[in-house]
Design an enzyme around this catalytic site. Structure first.
Site, PDB file in Angstrom:
ATOM      1  N   ARG A  98      36.308  -8.925 -10.644  1.00  0.00           N
ATOM      2  CA  ARG A  98      36.649  -9.177  -9.140  1.00  0.00           C
ATOM      3  C   ARG A  98      35.171  -9.231  -8.313  1.00  0.00           C
ATOM      4  O   ARG A  98      35.212 -10.075  -7.454  1.00  0.00           O
ATOM      5  CB  ARG A  98      37.519  -8.114  -8.710  1.00  0.00           C
ATOM      6  CG  ARG A  98      36.780  -6.565  -8.494  1.00  0.00           C
ATOM      7  CD  ARG A  98      38.028  -5.809  -7.740  1.00  0.00           C
ATOM      8  NE  ARG A  98      37.294  -4.632  -7.556  1.00  0.00           N
ATOM      9  CZ  ARG A  98      36.857  -3.524  -8.164  1.00  0.00           C
ATOM     10  NH1 ARG A  98      37.249  -3.313  -9.424  1.00  0.00           N
ATOM     11  NH2 ARG A  98      36.693  -2.429  -7.525  1.00  0.00           N
TER      12      ARG A  98
ATOM     13  N   CYS B 286       7.903  -0.639  -1.093  1.00  0.00           N
ATOM     14  CA  CYS B 286       7.297  -0.727   0.100  1.00  0.00           C
ATOM     15  C   CYS B 286       7.755   0.880   0.901  1.00  0.00           C
ATOM     16  O   CYS B 286       8.481   1.242   0.237  1.00  0.00           O
ATOM     17  CB  CYS B 286       7.468  -1.922   0.996  1.00  0.00           C
ATOM     18  SG  CYS B 286       9.063  -2.003   1.983  1.00  0.00           S
TER      19      CYS B 286
ATOM     20  N   GLY C  43      11.447  -4.602   4.358  1.00  0.00           N
ATOM     21  CA  GLY C  43      10.664  -5.919   4.164  1.00  0.00           C
ATOM     22  C   GLY C  43      10.574  -6.427   3.018  1.00  0.00           C
ATOM     23  O   GLY C  43      10.766  -7.651   2.780  1.00  0.00           O
TER      24      GLY C  43
ATOM     25  N   HIS D  57       0.969  -1.191   0.041  1.00  0.00           N
ATOM     26  CA  HIS D  57      -0.009  -0.035   0.116  1.00  0.00           C
ATOM     27  C   HIS D  57       0.794   1.033  -0.012  1.00  0.00           C
ATOM     28  O   HIS D  57       0.432   2.363  -0.582  1.00  0.00           O
ATOM     29  CB  HIS D  57      -0.947   0.084   1.139  1.00  0.00           C
ATOM     30  CG  HIS D  57      -0.284  -0.300   2.491  1.00  0.00           C
ATOM     31  ND1 HIS D  57       0.042  -1.598   2.845  1.00  0.00           N
ATOM     32  CD2 HIS D  57       0.239   0.576   3.381  1.00  0.00           C
ATOM     33  CE1 HIS D  57       0.659  -1.533   4.160  1.00  0.00           C
ATOM     34  NE2 HIS D  57       0.755  -0.339   4.377  1.00  0.00           N
TER      35      HIS D  57
ATOM     36  N   HIS E 248      28.465  -3.933  -9.266  1.00  0.00           N
ATOM     37  CA  HIS E 248      29.140  -4.658  -8.092  1.00  0.00           C
ATOM     38  C   HIS E 248      28.475  -5.794  -7.584  1.00  0.00           C
ATOM     39  O   HIS E 248      29.308  -6.916  -7.074  1.00  0.00           O
ATOM     40  CB  HIS E 248      29.774  -3.718  -6.858  1.00  0.00           C
ATOM     41  CG  HIS E 248      30.670  -2.695  -7.112  1.00  0.00           C
ATOM     42  ND1 HIS E 248      31.189  -2.016  -6.249  1.00  0.00           N
ATOM     43  CD2 HIS E 248      30.929  -2.354  -8.794  1.00  0.00           C
ATOM     44  CE1 HIS E 248      32.152  -0.907  -7.037  1.00  0.00           C
ATOM     45  NE2 HIS E 248      31.994  -1.265  -8.438  1.00  0.00           N
TER      46      HIS E 248
ATOM     47  N   GLY F 227      11.073  -0.078   2.132  1.00  0.00           N
ATOM     48  CA  GLY F 227      12.198  -0.942   1.248  1.00  0.00           C
ATOM     49  C   GLY F 227      12.954  -2.180   1.903  1.00  0.00           C
ATOM     50  O   GLY F 227      13.199  -3.296   1.306  1.00  0.00           O
TER      51      GLY F 227
END
Length: 144
Positions: free
Chosen positions: A132, A65, A70, A9, A98, A68
């Site tokens: 790498r 969300c 959860g 929501h 990366h 972010g």
């Protein structure tokens, strides 16, 4: 390109803006998010997106969300998913370069809709550098 998107929501406004933006670019969207501002449980919308990424049904996923966190925590329980929580386009670029992130997690309560769109564009346009960084990504287990 095909993108799976999900939101709770707190992310409905952002999801709608992102979908409109991406569809205007000709990108195919699978919408697993809620379309209302009524309170919902974010895992119900995360698992379908993470499944799409895990099963290679899409190129990338986007989750939104309030914080972010959860959605990232939930998505990262799926094999092969590397959901990166990003709040700037620079962090979105680094998540791709990366970490070879395949899901962008956006904190709606800490970014503006235009910032979110810039992060999405950056995330989708930035390649993984490999080299790498590949050996580091290879050390992330599918399951512990």
């Amino acid at each position: 390109m095909k993108i799976s998107i999900g939101n709770d929501h707190a992310g409905t406004e952002y999801k709608n803006a992102i979908v409109k933006h991406l569809e205007a670019k000709g990108i195919q969207i699978i919408n697993h998010g809620t379309n209302t501002n009524d309170s919902v449980d974010y895992p119900d919308f995360v698992h379908p997106v993470a499944n799409d990424v895990e099963n290679n049904n899409v190129d990338f996923g986007i989750l939104i969300c309030g914080s972010g966190n959860g959605v990232s925590m939930t998505a990262n329980k799926h094999n092969g998913v590397r959901a990166g929580l990003c709040w700037t386009k620079e962090i979105a670029a680094l998540a791709r370069q990366h970490n070879n992130a395949n899901i962008l997690s956006i904190p709606a309560r800490f970014t503006a809709p235009q910032q979110a769109i810039e992060m999405v564009d950056t995330f989708l346009e930035t390649p993984f550098e490999g080299g790498r960084h590949q050996k580091r990504v290879d050390k992330i287990p599918l399951k512990c």
